[in-house]
Design a protein around this motif. Structure first.
Motif, PDB file in Angstrom:
ATOM      1  N   PHE A  60      -9.793  -5.573   7.610  1.00  0.00           N
ATOM      2  CA  PHE A  60      -9.494  -6.233   6.336  1.00  0.00           C
ATOM      3  C   PHE A  60      -9.625  -5.255   5.169  1.00  0.00           C
ATOM      4  O   PHE A  60      -8.817  -5.265   4.239  1.00  0.00           O
ATOM      5  CB  PHE A  60     -10.401  -7.446   6.113  1.00  0.00           C
ATOM      6  N   ALA A  61     -10.647  -4.410   5.212  1.00  0.00           N
ATOM      7  CA  ALA A  61     -10.846  -3.417   4.149  1.00  0.00           C
ATOM      8  C   ALA A  61      -9.700  -2.410   4.133  1.00  0.00           C
ATOM      9  O   ALA A  61      -9.193  -2.052   3.054  1.00  0.00           O
ATOM     10  CB  ALA A  61     -12.179  -2.700   4.341  1.00  0.00           C
ATOM     11  N   ILE A  62      -9.268  -1.984   5.296  1.00  0.00           N
ATOM     12  CA  ILE A  62      -8.146  -1.037   5.393  1.00  0.00           C
ATOM     13  C   ILE A  62      -6.886  -1.668   4.814  1.00  0.00           C
ATOM     14  O   ILE A  62      -6.169  -1.049   4.022  1.00  0.00           O
ATOM     15  CB  ILE A  62      -7.924  -0.599   6.858  1.00  0.00           C
ATOM     16  N   GLN A  63      -6.619  -2.921   5.187  1.00  0.00           N
ATOM     17  CA  GLN A  63      -5.432  -3.615   4.689  1.00  0.00           C
ATOM     18  C   GLN A  63      -5.474  -3.743   3.165  1.00  0.00           C
ATOM     19  O   GLN A  63      -4.474  -3.504   2.482  1.00  0.00           O
ATOM     20  CB  GLN A  63      -5.317  -4.985   5.333  1.00  0.00           C
ATOM     21  N   ALA A  64      -6.628  -4.096   2.617  1.00  0.00           N
ATOM     22  CA  ALA A  64      -6.757  -4.247   1.164  1.00  0.00           C
ATOM     23  C   ALA A  64      -6.528  -2.919   0.456  1.00  0.00           C
ATOM     24  O   ALA A  64      -5.838  -2.852  -0.569  1.00  0.00           O
ATOM     25  CB  ALA A  64      -8.137  -4.797   0.810  1.00  0.00           C
ATOM     26  N   LEU A  65      -7.080  -1.835   1.000  1.00  0.00           N
ATOM     27  CA  LEU A  65      -6.887  -0.523   0.379  1.00  0.00           C
ATOM     28  C   LEU A  65      -5.436  -0.065   0.484  1.00  0.00           C
ATOM     29  O   LEU A  65      -4.904   0.546  -0.439  1.00  0.00           O
ATOM     30  CB  LEU A  65      -7.825   0.509   1.012  1.00  0.00           C
ATOM     31  N   GLN A  66      -4.789  -0.361   1.607  1.00  0.00           N
ATOM     32  CA  GLN A  66      -3.381   0.024   1.750  1.00  0.00           C
ATOM     33  C   GLN A  66      -2.508  -0.737   0.753  1.00  0.00           C
ATOM     34  O   GLN A  66      -1.584  -0.169   0.169  1.00  0.00           O
ATOM     35  CB  GLN A  66      -2.915  -0.225   3.186  1.00  0.00           C
ATOM     36  N   GLU A  67      -2.805  -2.019   0.541  1.00  0.00           N
ATOM     37  CA  GLU A  67      -2.050  -2.799  -0.450  1.00  0.00           C
ATOM     38  C   GLU A  67      -2.279  -2.256  -1.854  1.00  0.00           C
ATOM     39  O   GLU A  67      -1.347  -2.164  -2.657  1.00  0.00           O
ATOM     40  CB  GLU A  67      -2.447  -4.272  -0.368  1.00  0.00           C
ATOM     41  N   LYS A  68      -3.509  -1.871  -2.161  1.00  0.00           N
ATOM     42  CA  LYS A  68      -3.824  -1.282  -3.464  1.00  0.00           C
ATOM     43  C   LYS A  68      -3.081   0.041  -3.644  1.00  0.00           C
ATOM     44  O   LYS A  68      -2.531   0.320  -4.710  1.00  0.00           O
ATOM     45  CB  LYS A  68      -5.333  -1.071  -3.583  1.00  0.00           C
ATOM     46  N   LEU A  69      -3.022   0.834  -2.595  1.00  0.00           N
ATOM     47  CA  LEU A  69      -2.318   2.119  -2.651  1.00  0.00           C
ATOM     48  C   LEU A  69      -0.836   1.911  -2.952  1.00  0.00           C
ATOM     49  O   LEU A  69      -0.263   2.603  -3.797  1.00  0.00           O
ATOM     50  CB  LEU A  69      -2.501   2.866  -1.329  1.00  0.00           C
ATOM     51  N   VAL A  70      -0.224   0.943  -2.308  1.00  0.00           N
ATOM     52  CA  VAL A  70       1.202   0.656  -2.531  1.00  0.00           C
ATOM     53  C   VAL A  70       1.441   0.175  -3.958  1.00  0.00           C
ATOM     54  O   VAL A  70       2.431   0.548  -4.583  1.00  0.00           O
ATOM     55  CB  VAL A  70       1.716  -0.374  -1.501  1.00  0.00           C
ATOM     56  N   ARG A  71       0.525  -0.656  -4.485  1.00  0.00           N
ATOM     57  CA  ARG A  71       0.682  -1.148  -5.862  1.00  0.00           C
ATOM     58  C   ARG A  71       0.513  -0.028  -6.876  1.00  0.00           C
ATOM     59  O   ARG A  71       1.248   0.057  -7.858  1.00  0.00           O
ATOM     60  CB  ARG A  71      -0.348  -2.246  -6.156  1.00  0.00           C
ATOM     61  N   GLU A  72      -0.491   0.822  -6.680  1.00  0.00           N
ATOM     62  CA  GLU A  72      -0.785   1.854  -7.671  1.00  0.00           C
ATOM     63  C   GLU A  72       0.137   3.060  -7.569  1.00  0.00           C
ATOM     64  O   GLU A  72       0.422   3.714  -8.566  1.00  0.00           O
ATOM     65  CB  GLU A  72      -2.240   2.294  -7.545  1.00  0.00           C
ATOM     66  N   TYR A  73       0.567   3.383  -6.373  1.00  0.00           N
ATOM     67  CA  TYR A  73       1.419   4.558  -6.165  1.00  0.00           C
ATOM     68  C   TYR A  73       2.657   4.161  -5.365  1.00  0.00           C
ATOM     69  O   TYR A  73       2.877   4.652  -4.263  1.00  0.00           O
ATOM     70  CB  TYR A  73       0.660   5.655  -5.414  1.00  0.00           C
ATOM     71  N   PRO A  74       3.468   3.250  -5.901  1.00  0.00           N
ATOM     72  CA  PRO A  74       4.635   2.811  -5.129  1.00  0.00           C
ATOM     73  C   PRO A  74       5.658   3.931  -4.990  1.00  0.00           C
ATOM     74  O   PRO A  74       5.798   4.778  -5.863  1.00  0.00           O
ATOM     75  CB  PRO A  74       5.199   1.664  -5.966  1.00  0.00           C
ATOM     76  N   LYS A  75       6.335   3.902  -3.876  1.00  0.00           N
ATOM     77  CA  LYS A  75       7.434   4.844  -3.685  1.00  0.00           C
ATOM     78  C   LYS A  75       8.676   4.218  -4.305  1.00  0.00           C
ATOM     79  O   LYS A  75       8.854   2.998  -4.258  1.00  0.00           O
ATOM     80  CB  LYS A  75       7.657   5.106  -2.198  1.00  0.00           C
ATOM     81  N   PRO A  76       9.527   5.047  -4.878  1.00  0.00           N
ATOM     82  CA  PRO A  76      10.777   4.491  -5.415  1.00  0.00           C
ATOM     83  C   PRO A  76      11.576   3.836  -4.297  1.00  0.00           C
ATOM     84  O   PRO A  76      11.498   4.245  -3.140  1.00  0.00           O
ATOM     85  CB  PRO A  76      11.522   5.717  -5.946  1.00  0.00           C
TER      86      PRO A  76
END
Length: 129
Positions: free
Chosen positions: A31-47
């Motif tokens: 769950f922690a990994i999933q939450a961090l991955q979602e945060k990463l996508v929001r903060e550093y989205p790829k075009p």
């Protein structure tokens, strides 16, 4: 590598280590990994890729215009409208309509699903680089 990416790696190792010992701990790590991955996508989205963009007709996108130009970047939310066999993306934002050439995508403008929190880094991730 960003700190959040390092944290994800550490949690993945620990999750693998606890797999046979403690199922509750393993689930907590997942769950922690999933939450961090979602945060990463929001903060550093790829075009969006050009193909993804063309398939988002009627959806909101965050536009960054002015890449590699001497002027400052313009940024805004817009609804994209695409048409088959059309060389332009059509947008509506704040009641105004405008168009952008697909040939300039990645050179003069980019589109994202989420507003990048760190726009400088996000605009350096142009498709093909």
């Amino acid at each position: 590598m960003r700190e959040i990416e390092k944290a994800i790696q550490v949690l993945k190792v620990r999750a693998d280590f606890t797999a046979d010992i403690n199922l509750d701990a393993q689930m907590a790590y997942k769950f922690a990994i999933q939450a961090l991955q979602e945060k990463l996508v929001r903060e550093y989205p790829k075009p969006l890729t050009l193909e993804e963009l063309k398939n988002m007709d009627g959806e909101p996108v965050y536009i960054v215009r002015g890449l590699h130009l001497p002027c400052e970047n313009d940024e805004w939310w817009a609804i994209i409208h695409t048409f088959q066999n059309c060389e332009f993306a059509h947008f509506i934002s704040h009641g105004k309509k405008f168009s952008a050439d697909f040939e300039d995508y990645g050179v003069r403008w980019l589109a994202f699903r989420h507003k990048p929190e760190h726009i400088g880094e996000a605009t350096n991730m142009v498709e093909g680089e």
